[in-house]
Write an enzyme that holds these catalytic residues in place. Structure first.
Site, PDB file in Angstrom:
ATOM      1  N   LYS A  61      14.726 -27.582  -6.841  1.00 50.34           N
ATOM      2  CA  LYS A  61      13.935 -27.260  -8.027  1.00 50.34           C
ATOM      3  C   LYS A  61      14.529 -27.986  -9.216  1.00 50.34           C
ATOM      4  O   LYS A  61      15.718 -28.286  -9.229  1.00 50.34           O
ATOM      5  CB  LYS A  61      13.964 -25.750  -8.301  1.00 50.34           C
ATOM      6  CG  LYS A  61      12.815 -25.268  -9.146  1.00 50.34           C
ATOM      7  CD  LYS A  61      11.554 -25.139  -8.329  1.00 50.34           C
ATOM      8  CE  LYS A  61      10.406 -24.623  -9.151  1.00 50.34           C
ATOM      9  NZ  LYS A  61       9.295 -24.224  -8.266  1.00 50.34           N
TER      10      LYS A  61
HETATM   11  P1  NAD Z   1       1.150 -22.793 -15.517  1.00 51.62           P
HETATM   12  O1  NAD Z   1       2.057 -23.346 -16.553  1.00 51.62           O
HETATM   13  O2  NAD Z   1      -0.044 -23.575 -15.114  1.00 51.62           O
HETATM   14  O3  NAD Z   1       0.637 -21.338 -15.951  1.00 51.62           O
HETATM   15  C1  NAD Z   1       1.489 -20.304 -16.347  1.00 51.62           C
HETATM   16  C2  NAD Z   1       0.620 -19.212 -16.981  1.00 51.62           C
HETATM   17  O4  NAD Z   1       1.426 -18.069 -17.283  1.00 51.62           O
HETATM   18  C3  NAD Z   1      -0.034 -19.634 -18.303  1.00 51.62           C
HETATM   19  O5  NAD Z   1      -1.335 -19.090 -18.338  1.00 51.62           O
HETATM   20  C4  NAD Z   1       0.833 -18.939 -19.348  1.00 51.62           C
HETATM   21  O6  NAD Z   1       0.146 -18.694 -20.570  1.00 51.62           O
HETATM   22  C5  NAD Z   1       1.114 -17.649 -18.614  1.00 51.62           C
HETATM   23  N1  NAD Z   1       2.249 -16.883 -19.143  1.00 51.62           N
HETATM   24  C6  NAD Z   1       3.462 -17.318 -19.543  1.00 51.62           C
HETATM   25  N2  NAD Z   1       4.198 -16.276 -19.966  1.00 51.62           N
HETATM   26  C7  NAD Z   1       3.423 -15.173 -19.819  1.00 51.62           C
HETATM   27  C8  NAD Z   1       3.611 -13.785 -20.067  1.00 51.62           C
HETATM   28  N3  NAD Z   1       4.744 -13.322 -20.571  1.00 51.62           N
HETATM   29  N4  NAD Z   1       2.596 -12.928 -19.775  1.00 51.62           N
HETATM   30  C9  NAD Z   1       1.432 -13.383 -19.256  1.00 51.62           C
HETATM   31  N5  NAD Z   1       1.205 -14.670 -19.004  1.00 51.62           N
HETATM   32  C10 NAD Z   1       2.186 -15.541 -19.281  1.00 51.62           C
HETATM   33  O7  NAD Z   1       2.086 -22.480 -14.272  1.00 51.62           O
HETATM   34  P2  NAD Z   1       1.681 -22.359 -12.732  1.00 51.62           P
HETATM   35  O8  NAD Z   1       1.880 -23.688 -12.110  1.00 51.62           O
HETATM   36  O9  NAD Z   1       0.385 -21.650 -12.601  1.00 51.62           O
HETATM   37  O10 NAD Z   1       2.857 -21.433 -12.202  1.00 51.62           O
HETATM   38  C11 NAD Z   1       2.824 -20.021 -12.340  1.00 51.62           C
HETATM   39  C12 NAD Z   1       3.852 -19.402 -11.407  1.00 51.62           C
HETATM   40  O11 NAD Z   1       3.552 -19.801 -10.064  1.00 51.62           O
HETATM   41  C13 NAD Z   1       5.303 -19.844 -11.647  1.00 51.62           C
HETATM   42  O12 NAD Z   1       6.163 -18.769 -11.345  1.00 51.62           O
HETATM   43  C14 NAD Z   1       5.491 -20.957 -10.641  1.00 51.62           C
HETATM   44  O13 NAD Z   1       6.848 -21.151 -10.286  1.00 51.62           O
HETATM   45  C15 NAD Z   1       4.677 -20.415  -9.480  1.00 51.62           C
HETATM   46  N6  NAD Z   1       4.250 -21.454  -8.528  1.00 51.62           N
HETATM   47  C16 NAD Z   1       3.494 -22.519  -8.936  1.00 51.62           C
HETATM   48  C17 NAD Z   1       3.084 -23.460  -7.990  1.00 51.62           C
HETATM   49  C18 NAD Z   1       2.196 -24.619  -8.359  1.00 51.62           C
HETATM   50  O14 NAD Z   1       1.781 -25.363  -7.437  1.00 51.62           O
HETATM   51  N7  NAD Z   1       1.836 -24.812  -9.610  1.00 51.62           N
HETATM   52  C19 NAD Z   1       3.489 -23.334  -6.661  1.00 51.62           C
HETATM   53  C20 NAD Z   1       4.232 -22.229  -6.281  1.00 51.62           C
HETATM   54  C21 NAD Z   1       4.609 -21.292  -7.229  1.00 51.62           C
END
Ligand code: NAD
Length: 422
Positions: free
Chosen positions: A113
């Site tokens: 990561k």
């Molecule tokens: P992203 O940046 O696209 O979206 C994150 C979202 O969370 C945004 O809408 C943001 O406004 C919101 N957010 C942030 N703080 C917040 C809070 N305190 N309360 C409510 N909402 C809040 O990120 P993503 O890629 O969708 O990733 C989200 C999660 O999924 C992370 O934990 C990431 O590690 C995990 N993840 C992502 C992927 C991927 O392919 N993108 C894969 C596996 C896991």
């Protein structure tokens, strides 16, 4: 100076929390001490300084991290996160989660990561691009198609991956397979962008089949409305579920009759928050969203949102971890005692890295699948992983989390021994 800023949740940092889950599984499978010692720390941790001359002439010096946890099963694989609170402890935790996730999904990867301690919302596009290129060059000696392959995560997207790939390729020759989550025009895989949220829904469909559930009519709450949250909400709505609340960093919105997910997505795509949407709603705080009465709660924002302090108030009967480590170990115990099922992150959000695996293989072969094939293969892999976990959980009478970690740990331990690491 390396800044460790991770606020402990229930007294545990993210790394300590993930270690606890791993230690529980190590005890359950009787992991030998020598292998446990190798898996108990990261193989390599790189901290870099990334200076940026800002548009106004001032200097910003961002800290960057790449942690490679274990590569026994293949090249390191894991996302890059841009966040003001990204730090070494959390990146370590997330790298370890990737080792277990890739093993559980039976992908030929290890776990890694990366993080850059910066708030990209305060950067111009030129600044974001320059920072990304410098970050790529400062890490490029530990990356590579068969060494370590980054992907998008929180606050990074296909454009950021394109800049990252271009900077890496400038030094090493054209290398599309060195980065996944790229735009389709640069070797990205049709289906990859949706794969994490869509995969989460495939896992839920597999669960529904096994448990005799009907997803139609289920009340769903999604915390975090970014890449993972929007795709999960859209696909659940298409299956007839009722998305009653969603939230993002700007706050939460609620409608007992169901929100209009497409309208919410339009607002967010235009740069707004869900609270700006014209879909009929009542506003709620982020904390209130988590404890709403619903069937399925999908935390899809950041880690540590369900803790010992609010686990007793969770009213969902199923928590599906779209985010990484959203549930603390103390909360996990409380939820288990209350009979709330949890589908853990390393299974529920495994669609993302599975999609990245498809993209990587297609880049290596210089061949592109159609999206239908991508989705069919994605569903197949996630069905298999879900059924492995469900069978293990039933035969060992343990939670899905312990079952997931146990399966992953046994696979990684076998590879560690076969490769002669110990
Ligand atoms: P992203 O940046 O696209 O979206 C994150 C979202 O969370 C945004 O809408 C943001 O406004 C919101 N957010 C942030 N703080 C917040 C809070 N305190 N309360 C409510 N909402 C809040 O990120 P993503 O890629 O969708 O990733 C989200 C999660 O999924 C992370 O934990 C990431 O590690 C995990 N993840 C992502 C992927 C991927 O392919 N993108 C894969 C596996 C896991």
């Amino acid at each position: 100076m390396t800044v460790e800023t991770t606020a402990p949740t229930d007294g545990l940092t993210p790394d300590a929390a993930v270690r606890l889950y791993v230690d529980n599984a190590a005890r359950a499978v009787g992991l030998e001490d020598d292998v446990a010692q190798v898996l108990g720390s990261s193989y390599r941790e790189v901290t870099v300084q990334v200076p940026l001359r800002r548009d106004d002439g001032s200097l910003l010096v961002a800290q960057g991290y790449r942690v490679q946890h274990n590569g026994a099963r293949g090249p390191y694989k894991g996302g890059l996160r841009y966040h003001p609170e990204a730090d070494l402890d959390e990146v370590r935790a997330l790298a370890s989660l990737m080792t277990w996730k890739t093993a559980l999904l039976d992908l030929p990867f290890g776990g890694a990561k990366g993080g850059l301690q910066v708030d990209p919302r305060h950067l111009s596009e030129r600044e974001l691009q320059t920072l990304t290129r410098k970050f790529a060059l400062s890490l490029s000696h530990v990356l590579g198609v068969y060494r370590d392959i980054p992907a998008p995560d929180v606050n990074t997207n296909a454009q950021v991956m394109a800049w990252f790939m271009d900077a890496y390729s400038g030094r090493h020759g054209y290398s599309p397979a060195a980065v996944t989550g790229k735009p389709i025009d640069l070797g990205g895989a049709p289906g990859r962008e949706a794969a994490t949220g869509r995969g989460l829904v495939y896992v839920l469909e597999a669960a529904a089949r096994r448990w005799g559930w009907d997803l139609a009519g289920r009340r769903v709450v999604v915390q975090g409305f970014g890449n993972v949250g929007t795709w999960a909400a859209r696909d659940l709505e298409a299956l007839g579920a009722r998305v009653v609340a969603v939230s993002d960093i700007g706050g939460g919105v609620f409608n007992d009759n169901g929100l209009d997910v497409s309208r919410l997505i339009e607002t967010v795509a235009a740069g707004g928050s869900v609270v700006d949407s014209d879909t009929p709603h009542t506003k709620l705080s982020n904390d209130e969203v988590l404890t709403l009465d619903c069937d399925i709660l999908v935390p899809a924002a950041l880690g540590g949102c369900i803790t010992g302090a609010n686990a007793a108030d969770i009213r969902a009967s199923l928590v599906v971890e779209g985010a990484n480590h959203p549930v603390s170990p103390a909360a996990d115990e409380i939820l288990a005692d209350r009979g709330v099922r949890v589908i853990p992150d390393i299974l529920a959000n495994g669609g993302g890295v599975t999609g990245s695996y498809f993209e990587w293989t297609q880049n290596i072969q210089q061949f592109q699948w159609k999206e239908d094939r991508f989705n069919t293969e994605l569903r197949d892999r996630l069905d298999r992983a879900f059924n492995d976990v469900a069978e293990y959980s039933e035969s060992h009478e343990c939670t899905y989390r312990l079952a997931s970690y146990s399966i992953a740990l046994e696979r990684v331990a076998r590879a560690v021994r076969l490769r002669g690491y110990v």
